[in-house]
Design a protein around this motif. Structure first.
Motif, PDB file in Angstrom:
ATOM      1  N   CYS A 302     -35.594 -20.863  20.559  1.00  0.00           N
ATOM      2  CA  CYS A 302     -35.760 -19.687  21.455  1.00  0.00           C
ATOM      3  C   CYS A 302     -37.123 -19.269  21.924  1.00  0.00           C
ATOM      4  O   CYS A 302     -38.115 -19.378  20.991  1.00  0.00           O
ATOM      5  CB  CYS A 302     -35.112 -18.571  20.370  1.00  0.00           C
ATOM      6  N   SER A 303     -37.424 -19.533  23.059  1.00  0.00           N
ATOM      7  CA  SER A 303     -38.785 -19.405  23.650  1.00  0.00           C
ATOM      8  C   SER A 303     -39.124 -18.379  24.718  1.00  0.00           C
ATOM      9  O   SER A 303     -38.242 -18.074  25.620  1.00  0.00           O
ATOM     10  CB  SER A 303     -39.048 -20.868  24.309  1.00  0.00           C
ATOM     11  N   SER A 304     -40.275 -17.722  24.714  1.00  0.00           N
ATOM     12  CA  SER A 304     -40.474 -16.907  25.659  1.00  0.00           C
ATOM     13  C   SER A 304     -41.684 -17.259  26.567  1.00  0.00           C
ATOM     14  O   SER A 304     -42.622 -18.200  26.146  1.00  0.00           O
ATOM     15  CB  SER A 304     -40.995 -15.401  25.143  1.00  0.00           C
ATOM     16  N   CYS A 331     -37.305 -15.126  18.651  1.00  0.00           N
ATOM     17  CA  CYS A 331     -38.069 -15.919  19.487  1.00  0.00           C
ATOM     18  C   CYS A 331     -38.849 -16.521  18.611  1.00  0.00           C
ATOM     19  O   CYS A 331     -39.757 -16.036  17.874  1.00  0.00           O
ATOM     20  CB  CYS A 331     -39.108 -15.205  20.603  1.00  0.00           C
ATOM     21  N   ASN A 592     -29.244 -16.744  26.917  1.00  0.00           N
ATOM     22  CA  ASN A 592     -30.114 -17.059  25.785  1.00  0.00           C
ATOM     23  C   ASN A 592     -29.755 -16.206  24.487  1.00  0.00           C
ATOM     24  O   ASN A 592     -29.656 -16.956  23.470  1.00  0.00           O
ATOM     25  CB  ASN A 592     -31.516 -16.874  26.153  1.00  0.00           C
ATOM     26  N   ASP A 593     -29.632 -15.123  24.757  1.00  0.00           N
ATOM     27  CA  ASP A 593     -29.232 -14.329  23.522  1.00  0.00           C
ATOM     28  C   ASP A 593     -27.826 -14.935  22.872  1.00  0.00           C
ATOM     29  O   ASP A 593     -27.611 -14.735  21.942  1.00  0.00           O
ATOM     30  CB  ASP A 593     -28.884 -12.897  23.978  1.00  0.00           C
ATOM     31  N   PHE A 596     -28.406 -17.943  21.055  1.00  0.00           N
ATOM     32  CA  PHE A 596     -29.294 -17.886  19.674  1.00  0.00           C
ATOM     33  C   PHE A 596     -28.704 -16.560  18.628  1.00  0.00           C
ATOM     34  O   PHE A 596     -29.505 -16.514  17.891  1.00  0.00           O
ATOM     35  CB  PHE A 596     -30.638 -17.696  20.240  1.00  0.00           C
ATOM     36  N   CYS A 601     -29.304 -15.812  13.657  1.00  0.00           N
ATOM     37  CA  CYS A 601     -30.547 -15.426  14.732  1.00  0.00           C
ATOM     38  C   CYS A 601     -31.829 -15.939  14.374  1.00  0.00           C
ATOM     39  O   CYS A 601     -32.789 -15.152  14.469  1.00  0.00           O
ATOM     40  CB  CYS A 601     -30.549 -13.715  14.970  1.00  0.00           C
ATOM     41  N   GLY A 603     -33.633 -18.377  15.905  1.00  0.00           N
ATOM     42  CA  GLY A 603     -34.306 -18.827  16.867  1.00  0.00           C
ATOM     43  C   GLY A 603     -34.163 -20.440  16.880  1.00  0.00           C
ATOM     44  O   GLY A 603     -34.891 -20.919  17.911  1.00  0.00           O
TER      45      GLY A 603
END
Length: 764
Positions: A302-304, A331, A592-593, A596, A601, A603
């Motif tokens: 999970c990436s921002s 994230c 994305n949500d 993940f 949860c 990530g």
């Protein structure tokens, strides 16, 4: 009728103080500090506030929207006024979703403590309520809204107003009949339990009643054997269904008499089906269940992107809060854009734009505090380094000092790896992703003189010409060089280089070169258009590359509004770090949500077998791959419950439709929708079946969207829920809808019946 909250408030000193009210300063910045009078409303869950000069006007928010209370100077705004107001007077209310914080300064320590403790109690109370208590609270809330003259009674005029508010356009004659039936005292008004009775008649679930009748011989109860039969036939429960049936009766049946008989009433049946047990998302998949001992390259992460931004990347606010929100959402890869700042202190912002700046020191402090609150697995700090040698050394020193033992500084066990370590191996560690001079093999022989040599670009996101940010009206006065159109060589400090271990950024020179020469700890970043081109033209090679190496994908520089690309295309070829703008709600963040939400949860989601091995899997031609097993997905969309209003005009009621969207490999992309129901957001009934063929089930995501149909303009969004196909429970299930921001819409749901069956290639 008493609210669960009001019962709590009667015996609590802090909540009584909140109901009495207090004057506090609402703070938005060092220069904006205004007095407001705050009080907890009689309903025990709404906080009102107003200024002395606002007349009758006031603002409100629900305690249910508050996620946490931070005590003291724990926000950027309150830190900026720390010299003016002591910490013991200050606190911050943190809201769910993308809503900004509320920073407050009380007039006394006792006021501050009463509100801090009181709000925390209310938040905890809301989170600990079971389904029945939430329903009771919901009924009570509607009673309060409809009781216009606040006399604790509701006449028929108020009831008609209530029905409009509840998103239902009911025949007046039918509504009057229900009202009269509920008015047992024949007073012309509904009081207390009479209103509860009216609500029960109003919300009678004919759809659930019909399913119940299909399995209940006497029409009144499901015996243990009948419930077991239902679980086997409809819910696809095989072994242990007898024990499971007994467990459901013990947990959900409200009648002690029925429990003793080993039976379930319609009330218990409904409670079961609206609980997590009856959810479309398999509860076992929500827990941490993946094997976490495989190499990092075997996981979606999970990436921002531009994690520091709260808004767009031209004029938006940069904030530590953006990092906190991303990390709380699981994230595991955050981005930090660093530039030389005043007084020798590096700053973080979107360079050469009008976004605000924050100190690198503050970002690292926030990362140190919040990195492992939502997940214990490693965080990758993706560094976009635009700093001079001097300030690079400051960055290295700050990371070393602030992050301490959590910062990974050397390979595990001192060994040069042949494959990346696992998330399990790296628990509680922060990994720096940046340029590095030399490799892990030569690290012991390097010295300062060598490592300060001129290198390739120190930053990853100085992208190819077609990805550079174009001139736009808001930045037309900036030069081409300022916009990052020129590519120049930079110097890299040895101190910063030494902190890079398993995530060395390298330029991509093609899949053949990577296969022959790349080290497992080397990784490349790709602009979305380059990644999309590679995925389409060389999907199998890209997938094989990603089974060994990490790849990071980032949005085009042309997305000045911080919009997002579809991450599914990148996941299809096994790209791990598919970075999105978390601050921008929409389809892409829903996907994305959805992906993940599984695996606790945490990530990290283990990629399917086909993407972890060096096999011949081509996402464009899945039918040619080993183990190809397409499935048929059949979803009967039965009904909806308590859908929210999207247009708050009086008398406005939604005309809902449901659209199912499949995201996966190209052959799986599909959409179908139901017809729309006129004027009923309260209990619309569709009973329509939508069918899909899923060619690569392990990569597919299923998104349910509810919209308000409008023949003259674009439909309005009502709610959505996205679930990985592999996490779907078959049978009669509820889908609990989320808002555009990804927060829960209380009691808003869809009721569906899901069947998944094998499909042979001959019958396709």
């Amino acid at each position: 009728m008493d609210s669960p909250y009001s019962l709590l408030a009667q015996d609590d000193e802090d909540l009584r103080a909140m109901k009495a009210g207090a004057t506090m300063r609402k703070v938005k910045s060092r220069s904006w500090k205004k007095q407001r009078h705050f009080r907890l409303h009689d309903d025990g869950q709404t906080i009102w506030y107003k200024s002395k000069w606002a007349g009758m006007g006031h603002s409100t928010f629900s305690v249910a929207d508050v996620e946490a209370v931070r005590e003291g100077h724990q926000s950027e705004v309150l830190q900026s006024i720390a010299e003016e107001f002591p910490a013991e007077l200050c606190f911050t209310l943190v809201f769910r979703g993308r809503r900004g914080n509320l920073d407050l300064v009380a007039e006394s320590v006792s006021d501050a403590q009463a509100w801090i403790r009181g709000v925390r109690k209310l938040v905890q109370n809301a989170e600990s309520m079971d389904a029945k208590e939430r329903l009771d609270q919901w009924i009570w809330d509607w009673f309060q809204k409809a009781d216009k003259n606040k006399d604790g009674r509701m006449n028929f005029k108020e009831v008609r107003s209530l029905l409009k508010m509840m998103n239902v356009d009911m025949n007046e004659e039918y509504a009057l009949r229900l009202f009269t039936l509920a008015d047992e005292s024949e007073s012309g008004c509904l009081e207390n339990e009479e209103f509860v009775q009216f609500y029960k008649m109003l919300t009678q679930r004919e759809d659930l009643w019909q399913v119940f009748q299909d399995y209940s011989q006497d029409g009144q109860m499901l015996t243990l054997a009948e419930l077991e039969d239902f679980l086997k036939q409809e819910q696809q429960r095989g072994e242990g269904s007898r024990d499971h049936a007994q467990d459901l009766i013990n947990r959900f049946e409200p009648s002690e008499t029925a429990k003793k008989q080993g039976a379930m009433s319609i009330d218990g049946f409904q409670m079961y089906l609206v609980s997590p047990e009856g959810d479309i998302f398999d509860p076992k998949r929500l827990e941490l269940h993946n094997d976490m001992s495989q190499p990092l390259s075997h996981y979606f992460i999970c990436s921002s992107h531009n994690t520091y931004l709260m808004e767009d990347q031209l004029r938006g606010q940069s904030s530590q809060e953006a990092y906190i929100q991303a990390l709380k959402r699981g994230c595991r890869c955050v981005e930090v854009d660093c530039w030389d700042g005043p007084n020798g202190e590096p700053v973080v912002y979107h360079g050469h734009t009008f976004t605000s700046k924050i100190l690198f020191r503050d970002v690292i402090t926030t990362l140190g505090e919040y990195a492992f609150k939502a997940s214990e697995f490693p965080v990758i700090l993706s560094l976009e380094n635009h700093c001079s040698l001097e300030q690079q050394r400051v960055m290295a020193q700050l990371m070393d000092t602030i992050l301490g033992e959590t910062l990974l500084r050397a390979p595990l066990n001192g060994l040069v790896p042949h494959e990346l370590p696992s998330p399990q191996d790296l628990k509680g560690k922060i990994l720096l992703k940046a340029k590095k001079i030399g490799g892990l093999e030569e690290s012991e022989t390097l010295n300062d003189e060598v490592t300060d040599e001129v290198t390739d670009e120190v930053t990853d996101e100085v992208s190819d010409e077609d990805e550079a940010e174009p001139k736009s009206p808001s930045v037309e006065n900036l030069s081409a060089e300022e916009l990052g159109l020129s590519r120049k060589k930079s110097k890299l400090s040895s101190e910063l280089s030494d902190l890079v271990v398993y995530c060395k950024s390298v330029h991509f020179h093609g899949f053949e070169n990577s296969r022959l020469h790349s080290k497992c700890y080397e990784m490349s970043s790709f602009a979305e258009s380059k990644a999309r081109k590679l995925a389409k033209e060389k999907g199998m090679e890209f997938m094989q590359h990603n089974s060994r190496q990490l790849s990071r994908i980032y949005p085009s520089g042309r997305r000045t509004d911080s919009s997002n690309y579809n991450p599914q295309e990148m996941w299809n070829v096994g790209c791990q770090i598919v970075a999105l703008n978390f601050q921008t709600a929409g389809l892409e963040m829903d996907l994305n949500d959805g992906l993940f939400r599984q695996n606790g949860c945490c990530g990290y989601v283990l990629k399917p077998d086909s993407l972890r091995n060096d096999d011949a899997f081509d996402p464009e031609r899945p039918q040619e791959c080993n183990g190809y097993k397409p499935l048929r997905l059949s979803v009967q969309v039965i009904s909806g419950q308590q859908l929210p209003k999207v247009n708050q005009k009086e008398g406005s009621i939604v005309d809902p439709l449901v659209r199912m969207e499949i995201y996966g490999v190209s052959k799986d992309q599909a959409k179908q929708e139901t017809s729309y129901i006129n004027n009923n957001g309260f209990n619309p009934l569709w009973n329509e079946t939508l069918n899909f063929i899923i060619h690569v089930p392990e990569l597919a995501l299923v998104r349910f969207v509810v919209e308000d149909y409008d023949k003259a303009s674009r439909n309005d969004f009502v709610g959505q829920f996205t679930v990985p196909f592999a996490c779907i429970q078959q049978g009669y299930r509820h889908i609990h809808l989320l808002s555009k921001d990804g927060t829960a819409l209380p009691l808003s749901s869809l009721f569906v019946n899901i069947k998944i069956s094998e499909l042979t290639t001959e019958t396709e």
